[in-house]
Design a protein around this motif. Structure first.
Motif, short mmCIF file in Angstrom:
data_model
loop_
_atom_site.label_atom_id
_atom_site.label_comp_id
_atom_site.label_asym_id
_atom_site.label_seq_id
_atom_site.Cartn_x
_atom_site.Cartn_y
_atom_site.Cartn_z
N ALA A 91 8.50 -8.05 4.03
CA ALA A 91 9.94 -8.01 4.31
C ALA A 91 10.75 -8.41 3.09
N ALA A 92 10.29 -9.42 2.36
CA ALA A 92 11.00 -9.85 1.15
C ALA A 92 10.98 -8.73 0.10
N ALA A 93 9.83 -8.09 -0.06
CA ALA A 93 9.72 -6.98 -1.02
C ALA A 93 10.56 -5.78 -0.57
N MET A 94 10.58 -5.54 0.73
CA MET A 94 11.36 -4.43 1.28
C MET A 94 12.84 -4.64 1.02
N ARG A 95 13.34 -5.82 1.33
CA ARG A 95 14.77 -6.12 1.12
C ARG A 95 15.14 -6.04 -0.35
N ALA A 96 14.20 -6.36 -1.25
CA ALA A 96 14.46 -6.32 -2.69
C ALA A 96 14.29 -4.92 -3.28
N GLY A 97 13.89 -3.95 -2.45
CA GLY A 97 13.72 -2.58 -2.92
C GLY A 97 12.49 -2.39 -3.80
N LEU A 98 11.47 -3.19 -3.61
CA LEU A 98 10.28 -3.13 -4.46
C LEU A 98 9.17 -2.23 -3.93
N ILE A 99 9.25 -1.79 -2.68
CA ILE A 99 8.18 -1.00 -2.09
C ILE A 99 8.39 0.48 -2.41
N ASP A 100 7.34 1.08 -2.98
CA ASP A 100 7.39 2.49 -3.37
C ASP A 100 6.88 3.41 -2.27
N GLU A 101 5.95 2.92 -1.46
CA GLU A 101 5.37 3.73 -0.38
C GLU A 101 5.18 2.88 0.87
N TYR A 102 5.36 3.53 2.01
CA TYR A 102 5.08 2.93 3.31
C TYR A 102 3.97 3.74 3.95
N LEU A 103 2.89 3.08 4.31
CA LEU A 103 1.75 3.76 4.90
C LEU A 103 1.49 3.11 6.26
N MET A 104 1.73 3.87 7.30
CA MET A 104 1.56 3.35 8.66
C MET A 104 0.40 4.06 9.33
#
Length: 187
Positions: free
Chosen positions: A130-143
């Motif tokens: 969540a912290a990385a998501m809010r900071a815009g650091l995630i390049d890919e989401y794999l569900m």
């Protein structure tokens, strides 16, 4: 620059753990287990929050020595121990199995790690992701979505201040109606 992927099993209603941190609903088929094992084997660096670290480190370091361990479980245990890991926690005092502890600001450290070198980096654990998501650091989401409604628990996604536009780049179906979807962040 490293690519950061948030990859987790998720219920159809969007949870990575049911109430009480119950993960029983996400038991993988042999094919899915092998897919996760191959992913661990190819991961350049894994980032763990405390709770996920405690879950994984309570089982996988010695899982290959358990009576009745399958060849796939033995392989996963070896891959997991060998995979470089960083645990983000202010309460864990020691880590092992090719792991180092990060106690400072997670966003600052993840930003530094992304810029370190090329390769893949996975992030796991709801609070850390969540912290990385809010900071815009995630390049890919794999569900890896399991066909179950758990009704509550730990959500995959956190509340965000702004939209994140994504492009679908992969889908795959596993036995039991489990569906993998992988999205890249636009921009």
């Amino acid at each position: 620059m490293r690519n950061l992927t948030f990859a987790m099993n998720v219920s159809l209603d969007g949870y990575i753990a049911a109430p009480g941190d119950d993960l029983g609903w996400s038991a993988p088929s042999d094919e899915l287990f092998q897919w996760w094992s191959d992913r661990v084997g190819a991961t350049g660096l894994a980032l763990y929050g405390r709770k996920l670290w405690e879950t994984m480190s309570s089982h996988w370091p010695t899982a290959d020595q358990e009576p009745g361990a399958t060849p796939a479980q033995i392989e996963f245990a070896h891959r997991w121990r060998d995979m470089p890991k960083v645990v983000f926690s202010s309460t864990v005092s020691a880590v092992d199995w090719n792991t180092r502890l990060a106690t400072g600001d997670a966003v600052t450290e993840i930003t530094r790690l992304k810029g370190d070198e090329e390769g893949s980096m996975d992030i796991g654990g709801a609070t850390l992701a969540a912290a990385a998501m809010r900071a815009g650091l995630i390049d890919e989401y794999l569900m890896v979505t399991h066909p179950v409604l758990v009704g509550g628990g730990t959500p995959f996604f956190t509340a965000l201040d702004t939209w994140v536009d994504l492009d679908l780049v992969e889908t795959r179906t596993f036995p039991g109606g489990v569906v993998l979807t992988r999205y890249k962040t636009r921009g």
